[in-house]
Design an enzyme around this catalytic site. Structure first.
Site, mmCIF file in Angstrom:
data_model
loop_
_atom_site.group_PDB
_atom_site.id
_atom_site.type_symbol
_atom_site.label_atom_id
_atom_site.label_comp_id
_atom_site.label_asym_id
_atom_site.label_seq_id
_atom_site.Cartn_x
_atom_site.Cartn_y
_atom_site.Cartn_z
ATOM 1 N N HIS A 27 5.878 13.632 41.676
ATOM 2 C CA HIS A 27 5.357 14.723 40.849
ATOM 3 C C HIS A 27 5.710 16.105 41.388
ATOM 4 C CE1 HIS A 27 2.292 14.986 43.997
ATOM 5 N NE2 HIS A 27 2.057 16.199 43.563
HETATM 6 C C1 UD1 Z 1 -0.652 20.352 41.295
HETATM 7 C C2 UD1 Z 1 -0.479 21.132 42.606
HETATM 8 C C3 UD1 Z 1 0.215 20.234 43.629
HETATM 9 C C4 UD1 Z 1 -0.517 18.918 43.794
HETATM 10 C C5 UD1 Z 1 -0.716 18.248 42.436
HETATM 11 C C6 UD1 Z 1 -1.572 17.014 42.588
HETATM 12 C C7 UD1 Z 1 -0.128 23.550 42.337
HETATM 13 C C8 UD1 Z 1 0.859 24.635 42.355
HETATM 14 N N1 UD1 Z 1 0.364 22.307 42.409
HETATM 15 O O1 UD1 Z 1 0.644 20.054 40.825
HETATM 16 O O2 UD1 Z 1 0.231 20.898 44.883
HETATM 17 O O3 UD1 Z 1 0.245 18.074 44.614
HETATM 18 O O4 UD1 Z 1 -1.384 19.165 41.549
HETATM 19 O O5 UD1 Z 1 -1.396 16.131 41.533
HETATM 20 O O6 UD1 Z 1 -1.304 23.799 42.285
HETATM 21 N N2 UD1 Z 1 -0.675 18.010 33.248
HETATM 22 C C9 UD1 Z 1 -1.236 17.269 32.239
HETATM 23 N N3 UD1 Z 1 -2.527 16.881 32.390
HETATM 24 C C10 UD1 Z 1 -3.289 17.199 33.461
HETATM 25 C C11 UD1 Z 1 -2.698 17.968 34.479
HETATM 26 C C12 UD1 Z 1 -1.391 18.363 34.352
HETATM 27 O O7 UD1 Z 1 -0.592 16.959 31.242
HETATM 28 O O8 UD1 Z 1 -4.473 16.802 33.517
HETATM 29 C C13 UD1 Z 1 0.755 18.409 33.124
HETATM 30 C C14 UD1 Z 1 0.973 19.705 32.371
HETATM 31 O O9 UD1 Z 1 2.144 19.576 31.641
HETATM 32 C C15 UD1 Z 1 1.186 20.691 33.505
HETATM 33 C C16 UD1 Z 1 1.876 19.851 34.546
HETATM 34 O O10 UD1 Z 1 1.293 18.562 34.435
HETATM 35 O O11 UD1 Z 1 1.953 21.788 33.118
HETATM 36 C C17 UD1 Z 1 1.704 20.366 35.952
HETATM 37 O O12 UD1 Z 1 0.317 20.529 36.280
HETATM 38 P P1 UD1 Z 1 -0.114 21.566 37.423
HETATM 39 O O13 UD1 Z 1 -1.547 21.408 37.714
HETATM 40 O O14 UD1 Z 1 0.372 22.919 37.085
HETATM 41 O O15 UD1 Z 1 0.744 21.123 38.654
HETATM 42 P P2 UD1 Z 1 0.890 19.686 39.331
HETATM 43 O O16 UD1 Z 1 2.311 19.277 39.244
HETATM 44 O O17 UD1 Z 1 -0.137 18.776 38.797
HETATM 45 N N1 UDP Z 2 -3.709 8.882 43.183
HETATM 46 C C1 UDP Z 2 -4.484 8.162 42.282
HETATM 47 N N2 UDP Z 2 -3.879 7.658 41.161
HETATM 48 C C2 UDP Z 2 -2.563 7.828 40.910
HETATM 49 C C3 UDP Z 2 -1.776 8.558 41.842
HETATM 50 C C4 UDP Z 2 -2.383 9.085 42.957
HETATM 51 O O1 UDP Z 2 -5.684 7.982 42.496
HETATM 52 O O2 UDP Z 2 -2.088 7.345 39.874
HETATM 53 C C5 UDP Z 2 -4.357 9.445 44.385
HETATM 54 C C6 UDP Z 2 -3.735 9.002 45.684
HETATM 55 O O3 UDP Z 2 -4.275 7.771 46.097
HETATM 56 C C7 UDP Z 2 -4.089 10.159 46.604
HETATM 57 C C8 UDP Z 2 -4.054 11.347 45.694
HETATM 58 O O4 UDP Z 2 -4.175 10.849 44.362
HETATM 59 O O5 UDP Z 2 -5.408 10.004 47.119
HETATM 60 C C9 UDP Z 2 -2.758 12.089 45.854
HETATM 61 O O6 UDP Z 2 -2.655 13.044 44.861
HETATM 62 P P1 UDP Z 2 -1.277 13.623 44.341
HETATM 63 O O7 UDP Z 2 -0.191 12.704 44.706
HETATM 64 O O8 UDP Z 2 -1.473 13.945 42.906
HETATM 65 O O9 UDP Z 2 -1.177 15.014 45.104
HETATM 66 P P2 UDP Z 2 -0.739 15.472 46.581
HETATM 67 O O10 UDP Z 2 -1.464 14.633 47.570
HETATM 68 O O11 UDP Z 2 0.740 15.348 46.655
HETATM 69 O O12 UDP Z 2 -1.134 16.899 46.604
#
Ligand code: UD1
Ligand code: UDP
Length: 350
Positions: free
Chosen positions: A203
């Site tokens: 992601h």
């Molecule tokens: C965010 C964090 C990242 C973290 C990740 C965990 C920032 C800059 N990034 O990244 O550090 O590792 O969360 O998962 O804060 N979206 C949905 N539904 C949701 C959430 C997101 O559809 O419930 C989609 C949207 O298209 C959105 C995209 O995911 O634009 C990115 O979401 P965003 O929260 O901006 O960043 P993450 O990639 O989730």
């Molecule tokens: N995780 C989850 N379901 C999923 C993918 C990840 O519960 O389908 C959990 C995972 O076990 C970990 C956390 O989400 O505890 C990690 O989050 P993510 O990878 O979104 O973000 P990051 O740690 O890179 O910020």
């Protein structure tokens, strides 16, 4: 003491579970959910499964550009701080929700408590690196998960209230791994046999926002014969759809919706290998003693690289394949504390 905690993204809900449990034994805590993550399987499911107290404030910000998202959070969190007058504001990790909370509080002279402080990738192209540097530098209490994190802060001249308490994600894993093993039916649901599949998560913006990198990752996956289970982050799903990338040439691939935490722990512990660009998943692979292949150029979790428990490969197809095929014999050490990081953090304020 009165704590105001800011949460917004999936890994923060998981980190908050052990900390809120400990903190509330002696303190008052109010939770703000920024709404950064909002799909049921990216947010509500974790509150329900992990019994995280219901947020007191839901900002409903949702997805937007960095500036718009962070700015809207900042202004709304500021209002709540002025209204609630907390003794401390608590943030986790390195998301836009973390930065907004920290900045709002610091400007109002409310001490910021940063959990998972001190991590660095030394790559300022990552939004997370900016968020963590900024947050660390305005925080009053810096609770670090590792010695590496403490050293990173020392190198930036931060030593006051810098404390290695261990990793709160380790607390969460230790608390839940047995529960997951007995309660999750995910292997049966997906028809998987233990140690006969690889688990994938992707992601990170540095991968998904670069068409070449995401294409390279998919090209590597197309050469891996084993069963592959991929709970796909919505960001990645949207990118693959937008770029019209085909997954048809990837053999034995199961793309599934993001799963809950207990199902994820079960998928991790039973995987043959884990291929990921997630920070949290790299660590969980280490805690579960499952070899990890990290699809990034740098990792903040450098200690996991020892004895090839985690192999850093970036997005180069040949490197990915070599790491997936490599027979490794990692030696796992106790590097992330004693699974009582949350207790230590809470005790600090008693
Ligand atoms: C965010 C964090 C990242 C973290 C990740 C965990 C920032 C800059 N990034 O990244 O550090 O590792 O969360 O998962 O804060 N979206 C949905 N539904 C949701 C959430 C997101 O559809 O419930 C989609 C949207 O298209 C959105 C995209 O995911 O634009 C990115 O979401 P965003 O929260 O901006 O960043 P993450 O990639 O989730
Ligand atoms: N995780 C989850 N379901 C999923 C993918 C990840 O519960 O389908 C959990 C995972 O076990 C970990 C956390 O989400 O505890 C990690 O989050 P993510 O990878 O979104 O973000 P990051 O740690 O890179 O910020």
């Amino acid at each position: 003491m009165k704590f105001l905690t800011v949460l917004g993204a999936r890994p923060q809900f998981i980190k908050a579970a052990p900390v809120s449990r400990e903190l509330r034994k002696n303190h008052e805590e109010l939770i703000i959910h920024t709404g950064q993550h909002y799909d049921k399987n990216m947010s509500d499911i974790f509150f329900e499964e992990l019994h995280i107290p219901k947020p007191d404030f839901h900002l409903g910000i949702g997805s937007a550009s960095h500036g718009k998202q962070t700015g809207e959070m900042l202004s709304k969190i500021e209002e709540i701080i002025l209204q609630e007058k907390p003794d401390y504001l608590l943030v986790y990790g390195d998301t836009n929700s973390t930065l907004a909370g920290a900045l709002a509080a610091a400007k109002l002279h409310v001490p910021v408590v940063h959990i998972e402080a001190g991590l660095r990738s030394f790559n300022k192209k990552m939004p997370e690196e900016i968020n963590r540097i900024m947050t660390d530098h305005v925080s009053e209490y810096l609770f670090c998960p590792t010695d590496t994190a403490v050293n990173n802060l020392t190198d930036e001249n931060m030593t006051h209230n810098v404390i290695n308490v261990g990793d709160v994600m380790y607390d969460a894993v230790e608390y839940n791994r047995q529960i997951a093993e007995s309660n999750s039916n995910i292997l049966d649901t997906f028809g998987l046999n233990s140690k006969e599949y690889h688990l994938i998560t992707v992601h990170r913006a540095e991968n998904t926002d670069d068409p070449e990198k995401i294409s390279d990752i998919l090209a590597a996956f197309s050469k891996i014969e084993e069963v592959k289970v991929w709970p796909m982050h919505p960001r990645t799903k949207h990118v693959i759809e937008r770029l019209n990338l085909s997954l048809d040439s990837i053999p034995n691939l199961m793309i599934v919706e993001p799963v809950g935490y207990l199902d994820m722990l079960k998928l991790e512990s039973n995987a043959k290998k884990i291929l990921t660009d997630s920070g949290g998943v790299q660590k969980e692979a280490y805690f579960m003693e499952v070899p990890c292949v990290t699809l990034r150029e740098q990792t903040e979790w450098v200690e996991t690289l020892d004895s090839e428990a985690n192999i850093l490969v970036g997005t180069d197809k040949e490197k990915i394949l070599a790491a997936v095929r490599k027979d490794v014999s990692p030696v796992y050490k106790n590097l992330f504390g004693d699974a009582n990081a949350a207790g230590k953090i809470a005790k600090h304020f008693n």
